[in-house]
Design a protein around this motif. Structure first.
Motif, PDB file in Angstrom:
ATOM      1  N   ASP A 187       0.802  -1.214   0.000  1.00 38.27           N
ATOM      2  CA  ASP A 187       0.000   0.000   0.000  1.00 38.27           C
ATOM      3  C   ASP A 187       0.836   1.267   0.000  1.00 38.27           C
ATOM      4  OD1 ASP A 187      -2.207  -1.603   0.042  1.00 38.27           O
ATOM      5  OD2 ASP A 187      -2.486  -1.469   2.222  1.00 38.27           O
ATOM      6  N   VAL A 188       2.144   1.148  -0.243  1.00 42.83           N
ATOM      7  CA  VAL A 188       3.011   2.325  -0.256  1.00 42.83           C
ATOM      8  C   VAL A 188       2.705   3.143  -1.508  1.00 42.83           C
ATOM      9  CG1 VAL A 188       5.381   3.146  -0.288  1.00 42.83           C
ATOM     10  CG2 VAL A 188       4.785   1.114   1.042  1.00 42.83           C
ATOM     11  N   ALA A 189       2.244   4.358  -1.319  1.00 42.64           N
ATOM     12  CA  ALA A 189       1.869   5.221  -2.438  1.00 42.64           C
ATOM     13  C   ALA A 189       3.062   6.077  -2.853  1.00 42.64           C
ATOM     14  CB  ALA A 189       0.695   6.113  -2.052  1.00 42.64           C
ATOM     15  N   ASP A 190       3.001   6.557  -4.098  1.00 43.03           N
ATOM     16  CA  ASP A 190       4.027   7.475  -4.585  1.00 43.03           C
ATOM     17  C   ASP A 190       3.875   8.823  -3.884  1.00 43.03           C
ATOM     18  OD1 ASP A 190       4.711   5.428  -6.252  1.00 43.03           O
ATOM     19  OD2 ASP A 190       3.656   6.240  -7.996  1.00 43.03           O
ATOM     20  N   THR A 191       4.983   9.361  -3.439  1.00 44.28           N
ATOM     21  CA  THR A 191       4.957  10.667  -2.772  1.00 44.28           C
ATOM     22  C   THR A 191       4.926  11.759  -3.828  1.00 44.28           C
ATOM     23  OG1 THR A 191       6.203   9.782  -0.903  1.00 44.28           O
ATOM     24  CG2 THR A 191       6.162  12.173  -1.168  1.00 44.28           C
ATOM     25  N   ALA A 192       3.826  12.480  -3.874  1.00 41.67           N
ATOM     26  CA  ALA A 192       3.693  13.536  -4.866  1.00 41.67           C
ATOM     27  C   ALA A 192       4.446  14.792  -4.472  1.00 41.67           C
ATOM     28  CB  ALA A 192       2.221  13.867  -5.099  1.00 41.67           C
TER      29      ALA A 192
END
Length: 764
Positions: free
Chosen positions: A339-344
């Motif tokens: 569930d690690v999302a891309d850091t915008a």
């Protein structure tokens, strides 16, 4: 000529007046410090007077700088608006040229139709005089109506003749049948006479008495008919076996072979799932952007409270739920690694004591935003809002305004009804677009029209064109390495690129293109905005429209001859322009203009052109104009490409489903079913990655889904069957099966009739 006669812009007249006033003040200052002036005056008074004049001069210079800066900004805005209007006019001019080409094509087709050698001209019609004598009502008709009437008359006459021929043919067949019957009667009469003679001889031998003439007459007038001998049971069984053998071969061997060789294989496709993807029922794209907060000087409790208040403020400001920001602390660890999302974006909160209000600084080469705030603005635990939370929320909202508008435009173009089915505040993309300012909406629409369609690989072609023999070489490798390669490396997660270069000497303008005109006011050769579309000499310049499978982006560096240098665009004096969905052009005017053109272009001379090419490449690839840092713009482009590919692949699945349902006769190979399964699998993966904010993974899955969807839709074996309808099959089978099938069916019917007749006799 006075300067006020040349400058007529009302915004520049105050600048001229202030410049004259400043010049007078300079003269006064010089006069006050002139050593040759009156020496009898007090030196202290002279110093005070000079200081006063100097202060007034500085005040005038400050005002002059401000007005000069405003004038420069207005000039830049005017140039930008002029360049954008010029690009739009160029696009409209290209469309107009296409309409002219289509008009000429249609005119040619009409002329070809009018000169076509029709078959009715060779028909043997009734002579015109005889036709007019038979139909005097056509005396005043024009040639067209008269020809139609003559053809209809000839058609009616030939139908009458055909009917008469058919009647005569029927009479002929009837006479032939009657003659054959009489021939058979005559042939049987000889047999009856022989049988009568034999019978009479037998009777004479048995009976001595002479037979009376009356008895002989009765015998001749009433002969017994001669019947064929009855068939033997063996012959009947043999004939039945032969017919049964033929039908057994047809049913058990011929029909299965025919069925196997002519059957169309149709693999099973998940039609409902494909329709649901096309209608947007399975997945509605959402874009949760994860914003990481770094708070090194705040305790965790205060940081969490500040984060919650900022999130509430952001949710209140957000008008489009498909695109929303999720704020998290950098120390937060997700429960599941998947569930690690891309850091915008990374926001660093830094306290600063000498501030009265928060301020922010966006790094130009990273995805980091520094927010400086006074420590007194940290919200207490009981507060639901604070100036710091409002400032951070408004800063984040302004950073992603254009991205949100572009996503809304993409979803609206693909008829996506809403953003997230689970969102209570779910606003349609069209409503989001209606809330935008007209300038921003027009800018987004113009940018989308200019950009090329997404491709996995783009081919960049850099071309040096000159109308003479020089320059004949250029430092293209160094220029590409310094200005283009860093940009291509940044784009590598989105697309791949290949680079080609060429040098073309004696590349003249098209003969139909208007020649440049010399402008005395600007001392330059100018090209009209209306003539920019004809600048590219596509007939003679070696510009390949496509190299390989991906689209080609052309960048033209044109070096004019010394006799036509400098060469600029009229009115705007620009030296470059973008051709929508094709490439860019840059006019390189060497400075100073020499009598001889340089034979080699160094990397320093190519620097302005390739800086312009890099900006044009961003425009053609669809990168947004804000925010300023390139990494943030590339992240926005990644999200846009993932959404567009997801929607395109879903639409292709819907088109394929409707095609297979509307044409049940086309085959569906197993490869198509495999591609459809792969497409749906990667569509689900892309949608899941979008929901979790993993946009790079979503782009990779959407790219595979788009490739497989296009491959399944344009399968050659499937599309070719569309042009072989069932009527053609009937036309092929009838000449082959008719001569064989008719005798077999007639023989079978005769046997069936005999069996039925025998069964009836046995019952009776």
């Amino acid at each position: 000529m006075a300067i006020r006669d040349i400058v007529s812009n009302p915004s520049l007249l105050p600048v001229l007046g202030l410049s004259a006033e400043t010049r007078d003040q300079c003269m006064k200052l010089l006069a006050s410090i002139d050593p040759t002036a009156d020496l009898a005056a007090d030196p202290q008074d002279r110093v005070l007077a000079a200081s006063k004049e100097q202060k007034q001069l500085f005040a005038l210079l400050a005002r002059l700088r401000g007005q000069n800066r405003d004038a420069i900004l207005r000039v830049r805005e005017t140039k930008q608006s002029t360049a954008e209007a010029r690009q739009e006019i160029d696009r409209l001019h290209l469309q107009l040229q296409n309409l002219y080409y289509e008009q000429r094509h249609l005119t040619g087709e009409i002329a070809a139709c009018e000169s076509y050698d029709h078959k009715y001209l060779s028909l043997p019609l009734t002579p015109l005089d005889e036709f007019l004598a038979l139909h005097p009502e056509h005396q005043q008709s024009d040639d067209h109506e008269l020809m139609i009437a003559r053809i209809n008359h000839e058609h009616g006459e030939r139908e009458k003749l055909e009917q008469a021929r058919q009647e005569l043919l029927k009479r002929k067949q009837a006479l032939i049948a009657e003659n054959n019957k009489r021939k058979e009667d005559l042939a049987s009469l000889d047999q009856d006479l022989e049988r009568f003679i034999d019978h009479a001889l037998v009777m004479t031998a048995k009976n001595d008495d002479q037979t009376s003439p009356q008895t002989a007459s009765d015998t001749m007038t009433d002969p017994a008919p001669r019947l064929p001998p009855p068939e033997k049971p063996e012959a009947v069984r043999t004939r039945f076996k032969v017919i049964a053998a033929f039908w057994a071969v047809i049913i058990f061997l011929g029909f299965p072979i025919w069925w196997q060789t002519t059957s169309i294989y149709r693999a099973s496709l998940p039609i409902p799932d494909m329709i649901d993807w096309a209608d947007g029922k399975t997945c509605r794209p959402v874009f949760p952007l994860e914003i990481r907060f770094e708070t090194p000087s705040l305790p965790d409790a205060e940081a969490q409270h500040l984060l919650r208040t900022t999130q509430h403020t952001l949710d209140d400001l957000n008008e489009f739920s498909a695109h929303h920001l999720r704020l998290k602390l950098s120390s937060d660890v997700p429960a599941h690694p998947n569930d690690v999302a891309d850091t915008a974006l990374t926001v660093r909160l830094l306290p600063q004591d000498d501030l009265t209000s928060p301020r922010s600084h966006l790094h130009s080469d990273t995805t980091q935003l520094d927010v400086f705030y006074p420590p007194s603005q940290i919200p207490p635990p009981s507060a639901s809002n604070s100036p710091l939370s409002s400032f951070v929320a408004s800063s984040l909202q302004s950073l992603f305004t254009e991205e949100k508008a572009i996503i809304a435009q993409v979803l609206s173009d693909n008829n996506v009804p809403g953003a997230s089915p689970n969102s209570a505040n779910n606003q349609a993309p069209s409503a989001m677009l209606n809330s935008l300012s007209p300038d921003l909406a027009e800018s987004i629409a113009r940018r989308l029209r200019r950009s090329l369609k997404y491709a996995e690989t783009y081919h960049l072609a850099f071309s040096l064109f000159t109308p003479g023999s020089s320059p004949s070489s250029w430092d293209i490798q160094a220029a590409v390495h310094d200005y283009i390669s860093p940009l291509l490396e940044a784009f590598s997660p989105i697309s791949n690129f290949t680079v080609d270069t060429q040098v073309q000497l004696y590349a003249t303008f098209s003969p139909t293109a208007p020649a440049p005109e010399y402008d005395d006011a600007n001392s330059a050769w100018t090209l009209k905005k209306d003539d920019l579309s004809a600048f590219i000499n596509a007939a003679e310049w070696p510009l390949s429209p496509s190299i390989g499978s991906g689209p080609t982006i052309n960048f033209i560096l044109y070096v004019p001859t010394p006799s036509q240098s400098p060469l600029v665009v009229k009115d705007s004096l620009a030296t470059s322009w973008v051709i929508p969905q094709w490439g860019g052009v840059f006019l390189l005017n060497p400075t100073p203009v020499d009598a001889n053109q340089p034979a080699h272009l160094t990397s320093d001379a190519l620097a302005p052109a390739f800086m312009t090419f890099s900006h044009q490449l961003l425009t053609l690839l669809g990168a947004p104009s804000t925010p300023a840092p390139l990494p943030l713009r590339l992240q926005t482009l990644t999200r846009l490409r993932a959404a567009s590919l997801l929607l395109s692949a879903s639409s292709t699945m819907g088109s394929l489903a409707r095609l297979t349902e509307s044409l049940p006769s086309i085959p569906i190979p197993a490869t198509v079913a495999t591609s459809v399964s792969t497409t749906l699998e990667h569509l689900s993966s892309a949608c899941a990655h979008l929901r979790h904010g993993q946009f790079q993974a979503a782009l990779a899955s959407a790219r595979v889904a788009e490739t497989e969807a296009e491959r399944s839709f344009f399968e050659k074996s499937m599309v070719g069957q569309m042009y072989f309808p069932d009527e053609h099959k009937v036309a092929v089978y009838l000449p082959l099966l008719g001569p064989i099938g008719v005798p077999l069916i007639v023989g079978l019917l005769k046997e069936v009739k005999k069996l039925v007749a025998g069964w009836r006799e046995r019952r009776s």
